[in-house]
Structure formats: structure tokens, C-alpha cells
Design a protein around this motif. Structure first.
Motif, PDB file in Angstrom:
ATOM      1  N   UNK A   1     -10.531 -17.439   3.754  1.00 22.86           N
ATOM      2  CA  UNK A   1      -9.570 -16.347   3.575  1.00 22.86           C
ATOM      3  C   UNK A   1      -8.200 -16.726   4.116  1.00 22.86           C
ATOM      4  N   UNK A   2      -8.165 -17.352   5.291  1.00 18.79           N
ATOM      5  CA  UNK A   2      -6.896 -17.495   6.024  1.00 18.79           C
ATOM      6  C   UNK A   2      -6.265 -18.886   5.981  1.00 18.79           C
ATOM      7  N   UNK A   3      -7.003 -19.908   5.573  1.00 23.09           N
ATOM      8  CA  UNK A   3      -6.499 -21.281   5.749  1.00 23.09           C
ATOM      9  C   UNK A   3      -5.485 -21.705   4.692  1.00 23.09           C
ATOM     10  N   UNK A   4      -5.494 -21.078   3.539  1.00 18.81           N
ATOM     11  CA  UNK A   4      -4.660 -21.557   2.434  1.00 18.81           C
ATOM     12  C   UNK A   4      -3.418 -20.684   2.282  1.00 18.81           C
ATOM     13  N   UNK A   5      -2.247 -21.322   2.304  1.00 24.70           N
ATOM     14  CA  UNK A   5      -0.971 -20.616   2.235  1.00 24.70           C
ATOM     15  C   UNK A   5      -0.163 -21.096   1.028  1.00 24.70           C
ATOM     16  N   UNK A   6       0.498 -20.156   0.395  1.00 26.03           N
ATOM     17  CA  UNK A   6       1.404 -20.486  -0.711  1.00 26.03           C
ATOM     18  C   UNK A   6       2.773 -19.902  -0.401  1.00 26.03           C
ATOM     19  N   UNK A   7       3.790 -20.496  -0.987  1.00 21.94           N
ATOM     20  CA  UNK A   7       5.152 -19.990  -0.763  1.00 21.94           C
ATOM     21  C   UNK A   7       5.430 -18.860  -1.745  1.00 21.94           C
ATOM     22  N   UNK A   8       5.814 -17.711  -1.198  1.00 23.33           N
ATOM     23  CA  UNK A   8       6.148 -16.534  -1.992  1.00 23.33           C
ATOM     24  C   UNK A   8       7.661 -16.413  -2.064  1.00 23.33           C
ATOM     25  N   UNK A   9       8.217 -16.646  -3.230  1.00 27.87           N
ATOM     26  CA  UNK A   9       9.675 -16.612  -3.382  1.00 27.87           C
ATOM     27  C   UNK A   9      10.245 -15.228  -3.115  1.00 27.87           C
ATOM     28  N   UNK A  10       9.510 -14.192  -3.485  1.00 29.70           N
ATOM     29  CA  UNK A  10       9.994 -12.826  -3.268  1.00 29.70           C
ATOM     30  C   UNK A  10      10.067 -12.510  -1.783  1.00 29.70           C
ATOM     31  N   UNK A  11       9.083 -12.976  -1.032  1.00 27.17           N
ATOM     32  CA  UNK A  11       9.051 -12.735   0.410  1.00 27.17           C
ATOM     33  C   UNK A  11       9.911 -13.759   1.147  1.00 27.17           C
ATOM     34  N   UNK A  12       9.976 -14.962   0.609  1.00 24.18           N
ATOM     35  CA  UNK A  12      10.783 -16.011   1.231  1.00 24.18           C
ATOM     36  C   UNK A  12      10.070 -16.765   2.331  1.00 24.18           C
ATOM     37  N   UNK A  13       8.745 -16.779   2.292  1.00 25.54           N
ATOM     38  CA  UNK A  13       7.988 -17.516   3.311  1.00 25.54           C
ATOM     39  C   UNK A  13       6.570 -17.769   2.803  1.00 25.54           C
ATOM     40  N   UNK A  14       5.809 -18.516   3.606  1.00 30.48           N
ATOM     41  CA  UNK A  14       4.412 -18.762   3.270  1.00 30.48           C
ATOM     42  C   UNK A  14       3.573 -17.505   3.505  1.00 30.48           C
ATOM     43  N   UNK A  15       2.672 -17.244   2.604  1.00 29.24           N
ATOM     44  CA  UNK A  15       1.723 -16.132   2.745  1.00 29.24           C
ATOM     45  C   UNK A  15       0.336 -16.656   2.394  1.00 29.24           C
ATOM     46  N   UNK A  16      -0.678 -15.878   2.766  1.00 26.60           N
ATOM     47  CA  UNK A  16      -2.038 -16.271   2.404  1.00 26.60           C
ATOM     48  C   UNK A  16      -2.185 -16.348   0.885  1.00 26.60           C
TER      49      UNK A  16
END
Length: 579
Positions: A92-107
Motif C-alpha cells: 500500500x505505502x511503498x510505491x510513490x508517483x509524482x502527481x502534477x496537480x499536487x506537485x509532489x510524490x503521492x502513494x
């Protein structure tokens, strides 16, 4: 990278350790979970995904350090996670992607479907994760526990609260009231900071029956036992309530259920398409503990771990073995065990009885029943349909139940070929009485009862009927069979609470070769078409296999009505039989 390279790169990863054990066969899992693990292997090798175990480690440490079990036999003991649970948390928690709308890495995964058999710790695990989110997550984290009914939603909420209360640190900075759990404790006041009244986060509960589900704003949603939901009316407001959050998380946890064409059926259909690569839902983690077939349940005890990862640790193997033994001889238990203990969906498309049960070649001469005691059963049909009437006769010192039966059909239905059956041929054989026109003549049913009782000098104890269409017919039958001392006509309500026990008795009688239908082909056909619709209490309602109108069960219905009358009056009836 290949598996061994990934193991060497992430030597401390519980998830990699779990994948290695599953791939090697050290841990047995089903094909569906293996498909998800293959997708996770792709995550490890995807350059657009950042692998970071810190959030997972934080929550695992929180659970094992601060949370304790609240129910026997582990009450008061620390919540030490097993490898399969730690692997799930890391996924659940180990994989992060960059969210352009948020401007940071999210799960990467913000929706989780967790299907596991009963008593494998699913509610305590997700409850512990919710509590970890409350303390480890963002300031103002709001969590909502939901289910199809308030009691089930309360189970998750109470599990969270019990873990909170058992930790001095957690209890010291939180409070609970009738509405929920909140930060800030009037006995230990903190004026500012995450653990003070300034933090407006909360944990609350809601059910499908609760009003005002719209308009909520939460970061964590949890829907428990979604198998009971007929549609998405209960979950969509919760999923929508997550839409304002930068990094929301939504848990759906359940076992298999008995609602046909319900919410879980549709979710699992989509989930299985995702696992096969036929549908793109990259942010949905699908964690299914399922068997690969029903056959392996009966033939291979070692396969039980596929749907019961906690077997031998959380869930007793001896208990499961006992349930399997009972399920071998009880259809009602079998359907419940296969669904709830092995996640094998049981629905009304499956026939209730195997051919060796309902095939009865034993015949008898009805004259041997002369003067015996009988119970009647009837299933009426007014318009173009089949009706059934029968007498269940028992002889002194004989456990067998002998049936004299007759079927009735309107003339306009006679040429129909329901399920390929030839009503005309059956009528020529004298098995079906034909009424002129488009409706059954109930007087013919009355005449059959009178003539049969008189022909064999039978003593009629009671006649069980379903009151649908029965008002006029009941009056005429009562005038003949009721007397001042006894009310013979007995209503058998067609509902689960009434029919479950008679159905089980019928199965037992078939298994013990106590049902003698005189090799009647229509009886055999009706029994072959019989299926069950089971609810969450394990209560059943007899129905047609697959819900198909051409699969008639009228004869089976009258047998069950007879069994219902017998169950309700067995002592008195048996006394008459042997008198």
C-alpha cells in the motif's frame, strides 16, 4: 530487474520476502494474488515509480508498538504483524508517483480491495491501519468507518477505539464521545500541536442506512463487508468524500457473500479484469485471498491457506477441518463454508442437489399405505403454469416417507416445452391433470385430495400450503378436511426463517434414502432444478437454479411444505403414525 536482483536491492523488505516465498512455493497463494504480485514486480521495475518503505515502516512500527488485541484469545497482547500482513502494508505505502496537480510524490495506490476469508484478522488489521493513519498521517485527518449496517460499521470503529484505549500514549491525547474519536483530552490538555484540540481530525462511523452521507470531507475511508451491499449507494458518497484530498486512501474489505449481482460481484468483475490486464486501473491495489477451484478445497487441505493466510496462526485449522466435515453432508453448511471460509461465491445458479441425491428408483404399490397417516402439501399456480399437490405418507415403524403426488396444468400450457420436458406425454401417463383454458381449476386439486384419501383410507394429519392464490381454495378444502377438533389446513410462510430447517431435513432425508417418490419423473425434474438463495445468517430460501422460469420446482416446493409440517408437529404426527 529479476526477482533475485530485487531481493538483493531491498534485503529488508517484507514485501520482497513475501513475493520470494510465494514464488518459490514456500508460501501457498492463489492465482489471483499471484497476478497482483506480478504487477507489483512491475512497480519495482518502473522508472516512473519511486520505491520508499519509510511510510510503511512507520505504520508497521506504530501498530506493533502501540496497538494491542482486544478479543480472546489474544486480548491484551501486542499486535505483532505476520509476514503476509506486513507485505500487504508495504504494498500500500511503498510505491510513490509524482502527481502534477499536487506537485509532489503521492502513494500510487489510493484504493485497496482486500478479500480474505472470515476470521483471518481483516477488520483488526485495517482498523489498526486506520488508527496508524490518524496518528501518523496529516494534520486534520478524518477517517470514516462504514458498512452496510450500523452494527458492522461499529465493529470496525470499536476495534479502533479498543486499540486506542489500551495504549496509554494514544489514550492520553485523544477523547471519545457518542459521535466519534477526536484529538485533545480534557484530563491532559495540550494547547497546541498535532495532539491537541487544535487538530480537528476525527474518526467516525456510518452505515448504508445513515442519512446525510453526502457533503463529508475525509482523507481515509473504510467500507467493511461490502458483500452485503446490493449496489454502490453506500460507498459512492464515501469515495466522493475523498476527492478533495491530496493523498487519500480508501479501503474495501470483505469476504465473499450471498447477494447475487450485488456491489461486490461488480467490483470483483472489474478487479479480475485489472489483474488480467484487460482494464486499466493503475491506482487500485487488488489483494485477493482466493482458492483456484472448489475441487481443491475437498481434496487438498494444504490449499486452504490460499483463502486463509492466517490459518494455524489466527484461524484454527482444526476448526476449518470440522466445518469441512460438516459441509460434506449438509448443503446449507456447505454453501456457507465455501463462501465465507474459502471465498467461493455461492449463488442460485448452482443446483442444490447432485443427481445421486435426487434420483430415486424405488417404487411401491400405494395400496400398501392403506389406512396410514399422511401430511399434505400443495403449491398452487393460477395462470399458465404448473401446480403440484401431494401426500406424504408414513407407515408404522418405518422411517421412509412415501409420496403420492399429482401435477396440474392449464390446457393452454400443455404444448410448452419447458426445459425440453413433454407435458403432453406426462398427461398421457396420468402424472398431470389438465384444466380447460388458461388457468388451473383448483376444484380438480380438491377432488384429487378427496379421491386419493378415500381410495387408500388415509388419515390426513395436516395439509401445508402457501397462501398465495389460496383464499378460495382454502375455504373449500377447510370445509372438507377441517373438523371441530382439529384445524387441518396449515399455512407455510415462504420465507427463510420457516423454510431453512425443512430444506435441511429434505437434504438429510434424500441423503439417507428416506424419500420415496415412486420414481416420479416430474418430482426428479423439480428436485434437479432446486437451488438456494442464502443470506448472511446462513438462512436459505429455495429458488430456481439460475432464476430461470422454465426450471420448475413446484414439486420440490410441496415436498418442502410437507417437511415443514412434519418438523412443526413431528412428535404428535409420529404418535399418530404408530398408533
Amino acid at each position: 530487474m529479476e526477482l533475485q536482483e530485487l531481493i538483493e536491492k531491498y534485503p529488508d523488505s517484507n514485501l520482497m520476502a513475501y513475493i520470494k516465498a510465494c514464488k518459490s512455493g514456500e508460501i501457498t497463494i492463489g492465482k489471483e494474488l499471484m497476478l497482483q504480485l506480478d504487477l507489483i514486480m512491475d512497480d519495482f521495475n518502473n522508472e516512473d515509480i519511486t520505491v520508499d518503505f519509510s511510510d510503511a515502516d512507520k505504520r508497521i512500527r506504530f501498530i506493533e508498538k502501540e496497538c494491542k488485541h482486544s478479543e480472546a484469545p489474544h486480548a491484551g497482547k501486542p499486535f505483532i504483524l505476520e509476514l503476509f500482513q506486513k507485505a500487504f502494508v508495504e504494498a500500500i505505502y511503498a510505491f510513490k508517483i509524482y502527481d502534477e496537480e499536487v506537485g509532489r510524490l503521492v502513494r500510487k495506490y489510493n484504493e485497496i480491495l482486500f478479500l480474505v476469508s472470515r476470521k483471518n484478522g481483516k477488520t483488526p488489521l485495517i482498523s489498526a491501519l486506520c488508527l496508524a493513519e490518524f496518528f501518523s498521517g496529516d494534520l486534520g485527518t478524518k477517517i470514516l468507518c462504514s458498512s452496510n449496517d450500523y452494527d458492522q460499521a461499529d465493529l470496525a470503529f470499536q476495534a479502533i477505539d479498543a486499540m486506542r484505549e489500551q495504549s496509554k500514549k494514544l489514550e492520553k491525547c485523544t477523547r471519545k464521545n457518542i459521535k466519534g474519536i477526536y484529538f485533545g483530552n480534557p484530563r491532559h490538555v495540550k494547547k497546541k500541536g498535532k495532539f491537541s484540540y487544535a487538530n480537528k481530525g476525527n474518526i467516525r462511523k456510518i452505515s448504508a442506512k445513515t442519512g446525510a452521507k453526502e457533503g463529508k470531507n475525509i482523507r481515509v475511508g473504510m467500507s467493511d463487508e461490502i458483500h452485503e451491499m446490493k449496489d454502490d449507494a453506500a460507498v459512492m458518497p464515501i469515495r466522493q468524500a475523498l476527492s478533495t484530498q491530496d493523498d487519500p486512501i480508501y479501503f474495501e474489505l470483505t469476504t465473499e457473500g450471498f447477494v447475487n449481482d450485488g456491489y461486490l460481484d461488480h467490483r470483483l468483475h472489474d478487479a479480475r479484469m485489472v489483474l488480467k490486464g484487460e482494464l486499466d486501473r493503475p491506482r487500485w491495489l487488488i489483494w485477493l485471498y482466493t482458492q483456484d477451484s472448489e475441487t481443491e478445497v475437498w481434496q487438498d487441505k494444504e490449499s486452504w491457506v490460499k483463502s486463509n493466510p492466517g490459518i494455524g496462526i489466527i484461524k484454527k485449522k482444526s476448526f476449518l477441518a470440522g466445518m469441512i466435515d460438516e459441509a460434506k453432508t449438509n448443503m446449507q453448511t456447505r454453501a456457507f463454508v465455501l463462501s465465507k471460509d474459502f471465498n467461493l461465491k455461492q449463488n442460485n445458479s448452482n443446483a442444490a442437489f447432485s443427481p445421486e441425491l435426487y434420483t430415486c428408483s424405488e417404487t411401491f404399490d400405494p395400496s400398501v399405505l392403506q389406512g396410514c397417516m399422511a401430511i399434505g402439501g400443495v403449491d398452487l399456480a393460477m395462470s399458465i403454469d404448473l401446480a403440484s399437490a401431494r401426500l406424504m405418507v408414513m407407515r408404522p415403524n418405518d422411517r421412509k416417507k412415501y409420496f403420492i403426488q399429482q401435477y396440474f396444468i392449464p390446457e393452454d400450457k400443455l404444448s410448452a416445452k419447458d426445459d425440453g420436458k413433454d407435458y403432453k406425454e406426462w398427461s398421457r401417463q396420468g402424472l398431470i391433470t389438465v384444466s380447460p383454458g388458461a388457468a388451473n381449476d383448483f376444484d380438480k386439486i380438491t377432488d384429487w385430495f378427496v379421491n386419493t384419501v378415500n381410495q387408500y383410507s388415509l388419515r390426513v394429519f395436516k395439509i401445508g400450503y402457501d397462501d398465495a392464490l389460496a383464499k378460495y381454495w382454502l375455504k373449500s378444502m377447510s370445509e372438507i378436511f377441517d373438523d371441530v377438533d382439529q384445524v387441518c389446513m396449515t399455512r407455510i410462510a415462504q420465507k427463510r426463517e420457516v423454510l431453512s430447517a425443512p430444506f435441511s431435513l429434505l437434504e438429510s432425508d434424500l441423503r439417507n434414502k428416506l424419500i420415496v417418490t415412486n420414481n416420479n419423473p416430474i418430482d426428479e425434474w423439480c428436485l434437479s432444478n432446486l437451488a438456494i438463495d442464502m443470506d448472511k445468517r446462513g438462512l436459505i430460501l429455495p429458488c430456481k437454479a439460475g432464476g430461470k422460469a422454465e426450471k420448475k420446482i413446484d414439486g420440490a416446493a410441496t415436498i418442502i411444505n410437507c417437511e415443514a409440517v412434519y418438523l412443526q408437529n413431528s412428535s404428535e404426527f409420529n404418535a399418530y403414525v404408530n398408533s
